[in-house]
Write a protein that holds these residues in place. Structure first.
Motif, PDB file in Angstrom:
ATOM      1  N   ALA A  30       0.831  -1.203   0.000  1.00  0.00           N
ATOM      2  CA  ALA A  30       0.000   0.000   0.000  1.00  0.00           C
ATOM      3  C   ALA A  30       0.866   1.253   0.000  1.00  0.00           C
ATOM      4  CB  ALA A  30      -0.927  -0.003   1.210  1.00  0.00           C
ATOM      5  N   THR A  31       2.008   1.182   0.706  1.00  0.00           N
ATOM      6  CA  THR A  31       2.901   2.340   0.757  1.00  0.00           C
ATOM      7  C   THR A  31       3.397   2.693  -0.640  1.00  0.00           C
ATOM      8  OG1 THR A  31       3.614   1.419   2.846  1.00  0.00           O
ATOM      9  CG2 THR A  31       4.872   3.282   2.009  1.00  0.00           C
TER      10      THR A  31
ATOM     11  N   ILE B 196      -5.253   1.798  11.039  1.00  0.00           N
ATOM     12  CA  ILE B 196      -4.288   2.025  12.110  1.00  0.00           C
ATOM     13  C   ILE B 196      -5.057   2.471  13.349  1.00  0.00           C
ATOM     14  CG2 ILE B 196      -2.315   3.385  12.883  1.00  0.00           C
ATOM     15  CD1 ILE B 196      -1.724   3.814   9.856  1.00  0.00           C
ATOM     16  N   SER B 197      -4.919   1.727  14.434  1.00  0.00           N
ATOM     17  CA  SER B 197      -5.554   2.147  15.684  1.00  0.00           C
ATOM     18  C   SER B 197      -4.484   2.751  16.578  1.00  0.00           C
ATOM     19  CB  SER B 197      -6.176   0.951  16.407  1.00  0.00           C
ATOM     20  OG  SER B 197      -7.106   0.334  15.561  1.00  0.00           O
ATOM     21  N   ILE B 198      -4.671   3.971  16.965  1.00  0.00           N
ATOM     22  CA  ILE B 198      -3.707   4.606  17.861  1.00  0.00           C
ATOM     23  C   ILE B 198      -3.899   4.007  19.251  1.00  0.00           C
ATOM     24  CG2 ILE B 198      -3.028   6.793  18.946  1.00  0.00           C
ATOM     25  CD1 ILE B 198      -3.791   8.125  16.298  1.00  0.00           C
ATOM     26  N   PRO B 199      -2.827   3.449  19.832  1.00  0.00           N
ATOM     27  CA  PRO B 199      -2.972   2.739  21.107  1.00  0.00           C
ATOM     28  C   PRO B 199      -3.617   3.628  22.170  1.00  0.00           C
ATOM     29  CG  PRO B 199      -0.706   2.621  20.288  1.00  0.00           C
ATOM     30  CD  PRO B 199      -1.451   3.498  19.352  1.00  0.00           C
ATOM     31  N   LEU B 200      -4.336   3.021  23.077  1.00  0.00           N
ATOM     32  CA  LEU B 200      -5.034   3.694  24.178  1.00  0.00           C
ATOM     33  C   LEU B 200      -6.157   4.607  23.678  1.00  0.00           C
ATOM     34  CD1 LEU B 200      -2.082   4.568  26.615  1.00  0.00           C
ATOM     35  CD2 LEU B 200      -3.768   2.693  26.795  1.00  0.00           C
TER      36      LEU B 200
ATOM     37  N   LEU C 139     -12.198   9.092  15.901  1.00  0.00           N
ATOM     38  CA  LEU C 139     -11.034   9.948  15.673  1.00  0.00           C
ATOM     39  C   LEU C 139      -9.710   9.198  15.559  1.00  0.00           C
ATOM     40  CD1 LEU C 139     -11.766  12.995  18.025  1.00  0.00           C
ATOM     41  CD2 LEU C 139     -12.340  12.689  15.615  1.00  0.00           C
ATOM     42  N   PHE C 140      -9.606   8.030  16.164  1.00  0.00           N
ATOM     43  CA  PHE C 140      -8.275   7.429  16.269  1.00  0.00           C
ATOM     44  C   PHE C 140      -8.154   6.054  15.628  1.00  0.00           C
ATOM     45  CE2 PHE C 140      -8.818  10.320  19.938  1.00  0.00           C
ATOM     46  CZ  PHE C 140      -7.872  11.263  19.581  1.00  0.00           C
ATOM     47  N   LYS C 141      -9.137   5.678  14.817  1.00  0.00           N
ATOM     48  CA  LYS C 141      -9.059   4.373  14.138  1.00  0.00           C
ATOM     49  C   LYS C 141      -9.343   4.572  12.655  1.00  0.00           C
ATOM     50  CE  LYS C 141     -10.813   0.214  15.508  1.00  0.00           C
ATOM     51  NZ  LYS C 141     -11.748  -0.648  16.290  1.00  0.00           N
ATOM     52  N   HIS C 142      -8.295   4.899  11.909  1.00  0.00           N
ATOM     53  CA  HIS C 142      -8.484   5.146  10.479  1.00  0.00           C
ATOM     54  C   HIS C 142      -7.296   4.598   9.718  1.00  0.00           C
ATOM     55  CE1 HIS C 142     -12.008   7.609  10.981  1.00  0.00           C
ATOM     56  NE2 HIS C 142     -11.397   8.308  11.910  1.00  0.00           N
ATOM     57  N   ASP C 143      -7.414   4.642   8.370  1.00  0.00           N
ATOM     58  CA  ASP C 143      -6.237   4.296   7.587  1.00  0.00           C
ATOM     59  C   ASP C 143      -5.297   5.495   7.558  1.00  0.00           C
ATOM     60  OD1 ASP C 143      -6.885   5.941   5.148  1.00  0.00           O
ATOM     61  OD2 ASP C 143      -8.664   4.674   5.254  1.00  0.00           O
ATOM     62  N   ILE C 144      -4.095   5.245   7.090  1.00  0.00           N
ATOM     63  CA  ILE C 144      -3.039   6.252   7.141  1.00  0.00           C
ATOM     64  C   ILE C 144      -3.425   7.535   6.398  1.00  0.00           C
ATOM     65  CG2 ILE C 144      -1.872   5.134   5.169  1.00  0.00           C
ATOM     66  CD1 ILE C 144       0.049   6.833   7.905  1.00  0.00           C
ATOM     67  N   LEU C 145      -4.156   7.397   5.284  1.00  0.00           N
ATOM     68  CA  LEU C 145      -4.446   8.580   4.471  1.00  0.00           C
ATOM     69  C   LEU C 145      -5.401   9.548   5.169  1.00  0.00           C
ATOM     70  CD1 LEU C 145      -4.616   7.204   0.810  1.00  0.00           C
ATOM     71  CD2 LEU C 145      -2.799   8.484   1.920  1.00  0.00           C
TER      72      LEU C 145
ATOM     73  N   GLY D  97      -6.879  10.618  -5.404  1.00  0.00           N
ATOM     74  CA  GLY D  97      -7.365   9.552  -6.284  1.00  0.00           C
ATOM     75  C   GLY D  97      -7.050   8.185  -5.709  1.00  0.00           C
ATOM     76  N   ALA D  98      -5.830   8.050  -5.156  1.00  0.00           N
ATOM     77  CA  ALA D  98      -5.436   6.768  -4.563  1.00  0.00           C
ATOM     78  C   ALA D  98      -6.396   6.383  -3.447  1.00  0.00           C
ATOM     79  CB  ALA D  98      -4.012   6.865  -4.016  1.00  0.00           C
ATOM     80  N   TYR D  99      -6.844   7.377  -2.682  1.00  0.00           N
ATOM     81  CA  TYR D  99      -7.767   7.065  -1.591  1.00  0.00           C
ATOM     82  C   TYR D  99      -9.048   6.421  -2.122  1.00  0.00           C
ATOM     83  CZ  TYR D  99     -10.241   7.213   2.753  1.00  0.00           C
ATOM     84  OH  TYR D  99     -10.920   6.819   3.879  1.00  0.00           O
ATOM     85  N   LEU D 100      -9.477   6.898  -3.301  1.00  0.00           N
ATOM     86  CA  LEU D 100     -10.707   6.344  -3.879  1.00  0.00           C
ATOM     87  C   LEU D 100     -10.550   4.868  -4.227  1.00  0.00           C
ATOM     88  CD1 LEU D 100     -11.805   9.232  -6.245  1.00  0.00           C
ATOM     89  CD2 LEU D 100     -12.958   8.479  -4.168  1.00  0.00           C
ATOM     90  N   SER D 101      -9.434   4.525  -4.891  1.00  0.00           N
ATOM     91  CA  SER D 101      -9.293   3.151  -5.384  1.00  0.00           C
ATOM     92  C   SER D 101      -8.671   2.225  -4.348  1.00  0.00           C
ATOM     93  CB  SER D 101      -8.466   3.134  -6.672  1.00  0.00           C
ATOM     94  OG  SER D 101      -7.148   3.555  -6.406  1.00  0.00           O
ATOM     95  N   LEU D 102      -8.079   2.772  -3.285  1.00  0.00           N
ATOM     96  CA  LEU D 102      -7.451   1.914  -2.275  1.00  0.00           C
ATOM     97  C   LEU D 102      -8.289   1.799  -1.006  1.00  0.00           C
ATOM     98  CD1 LEU D 102      -3.722   3.076  -2.448  1.00  0.00           C
ATOM     99  CD2 LEU D 102      -4.790   1.149  -3.602  1.00  0.00           C
ATOM    100  N   ALA D 103      -9.133   2.800  -0.734  1.00  0.00           N
ATOM    101  CA  ALA D 103      -9.852   2.779   0.540  1.00  0.00           C
ATOM    102  C   ALA D 103     -11.352   3.001   0.391  1.00  0.00           C
ATOM    103  CB  ALA D 103      -9.268   3.842   1.473  1.00  0.00           C
ATOM    104  N   TYR D 104     -11.750   4.035  -0.340  1.00  0.00           N
ATOM    105  CA  TYR D 104     -13.164   4.401  -0.386  1.00  0.00           C
ATOM    106  C   TYR D 104     -14.000   3.295  -1.025  1.00  0.00           C
ATOM    107  CZ  TYR D 104     -17.341   7.241  -1.126  1.00  0.00           C
ATOM    108  OH  TYR D 104     -18.626   7.731  -1.116  1.00  0.00           O
ATOM    109  N   SER D 105     -13.616   2.883  -2.224  1.00  0.00           N
ATOM    110  CA  SER D 105     -14.221   1.677  -2.813  1.00  0.00           C
ATOM    111  C   SER D 105     -13.079   0.941  -3.492  1.00  0.00           C
ATOM    112  CB  SER D 105     -15.321   2.029  -3.806  1.00  0.00           C
ATOM    113  OG  SER D 105     -14.851   2.942  -4.759  1.00  0.00           O
TER     114      SER D 105
END
Lengths: 358, 306
Positions: free
Chosen positions: B59-60, B121-125, B136-142, B202-210
Motif C-alpha cells: 500500500a505504501t 491504524i488504531s492509535i494505542p489507548l 477519531l483514532f481508528k483510520h487508515d493512514i491517508l 485519487g489513490a484514496y478512492l481506489s485503495l480505501a473508499y471503494s
C-alpha cells in the motif's frame, strides 16, 4: 547553443492554421510510440484508426453521423469561447435536449404527421437552452463560475435522463429494461442515402456552420462577442453589455447542444437510453480549439475527431485494442495543439544574441 | 448510535479524497495558477495506485506511485502553461480529458479485481475510548495524513517564508519577479504539489473508499474539489470544513436508502452536484469577498520579459 523563444511583433497568421497540422503530426508520432508500447504494429493500428473506417461509402456516411453532433456543439462552443464564456457543460445540454426531444417523440408514439419532427427538434433546442439558461442566470445574477456550474449540471442531467428511462419514459413492453420504446417512423429523422444511417441532421449541422460563420464575422453581435473576449474593458467602454453576451452565448450554445442531442436520439439511436452520448459535449471542446474557434475550422476538426471515434471502434474489432485509446488520442491532440500554439506568438531562435536584444 | 457511528465514519471516508485534492489545488491557486485538470490527475492517481497495489501488494508503494502519477500529470500542465504560455483553462481541460482516457486504457485489465483496502491504524489507548476513539483514532493512514496536511498547508502558507513568497507570486507576479523571485520555478513547484495531492486523493478512492477500479471512478470529485477552494475562499481551514460538509452530503445517498426513504437513487446521487452549485452561488454572490480573498494574479499568464 540552446533554442530560445522570442516574442513576435505581431501574431503569425500562418501559424494559426499550421499549428493544428503540426499538432496532428505530433499526435501521430505519439500514437506510433503508444502502439509500439502496447505491442501492436503501428502500421496496422494507424490503418485501422484512420484509413479503414473511411475506405467505404458506408464508412464515410458513418463519419458524417459521428461528426454531426461534434460540428454542432463545436460551432456552439466556439462562439462562447470567443467571448470568454466557458460553457464546458455542453454534454448536459445535449442530454437535456435529447431527453426533451425524445419525450415529445414518445408523446406522439404511433401518430403520423409532418409536424412531428419539427416539434421534436424544437423541444430539443428548448431543452438545451433551458439547461444553459440556468448557468447564465447563476453567472449574471450571482457571479457563479460557469465552468463549475455548467459541469455540475452535466452530471445532474445524466442522472435525470437515467431516472426518466428507469421511470416514466420506460418502455411498457420492455421487460423492465431501462430503455424507452423505439420511436415510431414519423419521429425519426429521414436518412439521406439508402442503406446508411446518415440523416438530415448532418445537413442541419452544415447550415449551422454557415449561420455561425455569418454571425461571428458579419454581424454586430459577432463583433461584440469577439471584443468581449479579447478586450473586455474596451467592450464595456463601448457600451456592450457583459451580461447580454453571457446570456446570448450560453442560450445559443445550449440550444445548439440540445439540437445535437435530439438529432442523436431521433437519428442514429432512435430511442432514449440511459446514455445517449459517448462524451460528444467534451470532445467538442477539443473540436472548437482544433478548429481555431472558427465555424469552418470546426467543420474540419469535427470530421477529424469523428474519425478517432470510428477508428477506436474499428481498432477494437480488428486489433482488439481498448476503445479508451480514442480518449488518449483526443487528449494528446489537444495537448500538442496548445503547445504548438506557442508558435503563433513566439518564434524559435537558435541565435543567442537576439535573445539579449529582445 | 448504531447508525450514527457508521454514518460519521462514511463522512470521513467521503471527505478525505476531496480534502487532498482541494488542499493541493488551493496551494496551486495561491501561486496564481488555475489548474482545471484535477479530475484527470485524480483518476490517474486512482488507477496507478490500484495497479501498483495489485502487482506489489504494498500500500505504501501504491500511495507513493499515485503521488508520482499526479505530479507527473501536473508537470505536463506546468510545462504547457509556464514554458509554452498555453492558456490555463483549455490546458486544464485537456489534462482531464487525457487523464480519463489514459486511466481507462491502463485499467483495462484491472476491472473486476478487488483489493482488501488500506489497513486500519488504531492509535494505542486513544482508540479504545468509546465512540470518540472509533471516530477519531481508528483510520487508515491517508485519513490521518489528510488532516495533518491541512495544518501543514496552513503553517506553510501563513507561517513560513516560502509560503509568503508563494502568496506574493500569486497576488502580483510582476512585483515578485521584480523582487528577484523566480515566478516560473515557484509556480512549477506549486503545480507539482497540487498534482501530487490530487494523485493521493485519487489513490484514496481506489485503495480505501471503494477498493477496486471502475472507469471514471472519480465521478466529478475533481471538479467538486475546485468548487471547494472557492467555497473556502482560499483558506485551508475552511477547505477542511467544506470537504466534510460535502462528505456528509455524499453519504446521505447511502443512508437514505438504508433508512427506507422513498427517494429514487438518481435524485440522491444528484445531491453533491446540486450542493456544489448552491454553495458556489452563495459564496460567489458576495463579489467583494471573492475579490478580497482570491489571489489577484489567478489565471493570468506571466511573461517575464515585461
Amino acid at each position: 547553443m540552446l533554442p530560445s523563444m522570442i516574442k513576435r511583433q505581431t501574431p503569425s497568421r500562418a501559424m494559426v492554421y499550421l499549428s493544428p497540422l503540426l499538432a496532428l503530426a505530433l499526435t501521430l508520432v505519439a500514437g506510433i510510440l503508444l502502439f509500439l508500447i502496447m505491442g501492436v504494429s503501428p502500421a496496422a493500428a494507424l490503418h485501422a484508426f484512420f484509413i479503414e473506417p473511411v475506405s467505404t461509402f458506408y464508412g464515410l456516411t458513418e463519419l458524417g453521423v459521428k461528426a454531426s453532433p461534434l460540428i454542432l456543439i463545436g460551432v456552439a462552443l466556439s462562439l462562447g469561447f470567443r467571448a470568454g464564456v466557458w460553457n464546458i457543460g455542453a454534454e448536459g445540454q445535449l442530454i437535456m435536449g435529447g431527453l426533451c426531444g425524445g419525450a415529445v417523440a414518445l408523446f406522439f408514439y404511433e401518430k403520423t404527421g409532418f409536424y412531428i419532427i419539427p416539434l421534436i427538434l424544437i423541444a430539443g433546442v428548448s431543452g438545451g437552452m433551458m439547461w444553459a439558461s440556468i448557468v447564465a442566470f447563476l453567472r449574471t445574477h450571482f457571479n457563479a463560475n460557469e465552468i463549475l456550474t455548467s459541469l455540475m449540471l452535466s452530471y445532474v442531467a445524466g442522472l435525470f435522463l437515467n431516472l426518466m428511462v428507469h421511470g416514466p419514459l420506460k418502455d411498457p413492453e420492455g421487460y423492465n429494461f431501462p430503455e424507452s420504446r423505439l420511436f415510431s417512423e414519423s419521429a425519426l429523422l429521414p436518412t439521406m442515402f439508402e442503406g446508411s444511417r446518415l440523416h438530415i441532421g448532418f445537413l442541419i449541422a452544415l447550415i449551422v456552420v454557415v449561420v455561425g460563420w455569418v454571425l461571428i464575422s458579419r454581424t454586430l453581435l459577432g463583433y461584440q462577442i469577439k471584443v468581449m473576449g479579447d478586450a473586455p474593458a474596451a467592450g464595456e467602454h463601448a457600451g456592450f453589455s457583459r451580461s447580454k453576451i453571457i446570456w446570448i452565448t450560453l442560450i445559443l450554445s445550449g440550444g445548439i447542444a440540445g439540437l445535437a442531442g435530439v438529432i442523436e436520439v431521433s437519428g442514429p439511436i432512435g430511442q432514449l437510453l440511459p446514455t445517449i452520448s459517448p462524451g460528444y459535449g467534451f470532445t467538442a471542446i477539443i473540436v472548437a480549439y482544433v478548429g481555431r474557434l472558427h465555424p469552418v475550422g470546426v467543420l474540419f476538426a469535427a470530421l477529424l475527431l469523428a474519425l478517432t471515434y470510428l477508428g477506436g471502434e474499428e481498432a477494437q474489432i480488428s486489433l482488439n485494442l481498448p476503445v479508451a485509446v480514442t480518449g488518449v488520442f483526443q487528449g494528446l491532440l489537444l495537448f500538442f495543439l496548445l503547445a504548438s500554439d506557442v508558435l503563433i506568438h513566439y518564434r524559435v531562435s537558435f541565435n543567442n544574441k537576439q535573445m539579449v536584444a529582445s | 448510535m448504531e447508525i450514527l457511528i457508521p454514518a460519521l465514519l462514511t463522512i470521513i471516508t467521503a471527505a478525505t479524497p476531496l480534502l487532498f485534492a482541494a488542499l493541493g489545488e488551493l496551494v496551486t491557486e495561491k501561486s496564481g495558477v488555475l489548474n482545471l485538470g484535477i479530475e484527470g490527475m485524480m483518476v490517474m492517481g486512482a488507477i496507478i495506485g490500484f495497479v501498483t497495489v495489485h502487482y506489489t501488494g504494498s500500500a505504501t508503494l501504491a500511495i507513493l506511485a499515485s503521488l508520482m502519477a499526479g505530479a507527473l500529470m501536473s508537470a505536463i500542465f506546468a510545462v504547457l502553461v509556464l514554458q509554452f504560455h498555453a492558456s490555463q483553462v483549455p490546458t486544464g481541460l485537456a489534462l482531464t480529458i487525457f487523464g480519463i482516457g489514459l486511466s481507462a486504457l491502463l485499467g483495462q485489465s484491472m476491472i473486476g479485481i478487488a483489493y482488501e483496502g488500506l489497513p486500519i491504524i488504531s492509535i494505542p489507548l486513544l482508540s479504545s475510548i468509546p465512540v470518540v476513539g472509533e471516530l477519531l483514532f481508528k483510520h487508515d493512514i491517508l485519513v490521518f495524513l489528510s488532516i495533518l496536511m491541512v495544518f501543514a498547508v496552513m503553517w506553510f502558507l501563513y507561517r513560513s517564508r516560502a509560503g509568503l513568497i508563494l502568496r506574493a507570486v500569486g497576488d502580483s507576479h510582476d512585483a515578485a519577479h521584480a523582487m528577484g523571485y523566480s515566478v516560473i520555478k515557484i509556480r512549477f513547484l506549486a503545480i507539482l504539489f497540487g498534482g501530487a495531492m490530487a494523485g493521493v486523493g485519487g489513490a484514496y478512492l481506489s485503495l480505501a473508499y471503494s477498493p477496486l477500479w471502475v472507469e471514471q471512478m472519480t465521478a466529478g470529485r475533481g471538479w467538486i474539489a475546485l468548487a471547494l477552494v472557492v467555497f473556502a475562499t482560499w483558506r485551508p481551514g475552511r477547505v477542511l470544513l467544506g470537504a466534510y460538509l460535502f462528505g456528509g452530503i455524499t453519504i446521505l445517498q447511502l443512508h437514505a436508502q438504508a433508512l427506507g426513504i422513498g427517494i429514487p437513487s438518481q435524485v440522491m446521487s444528484m445531491l453533491p452536484y446540486l450542493a456544489t452549485v448552491v454553495v458556489l452561488v452563495i459564496i460567489s454572490s458576495d463579489q467583494a469577498r471573492i475579490k478580497l480573498n482570491s489571489p489577484a494574479s489567478l489565471g493570468k499568464a506571466f511573461h517575464p520579459s515585461r
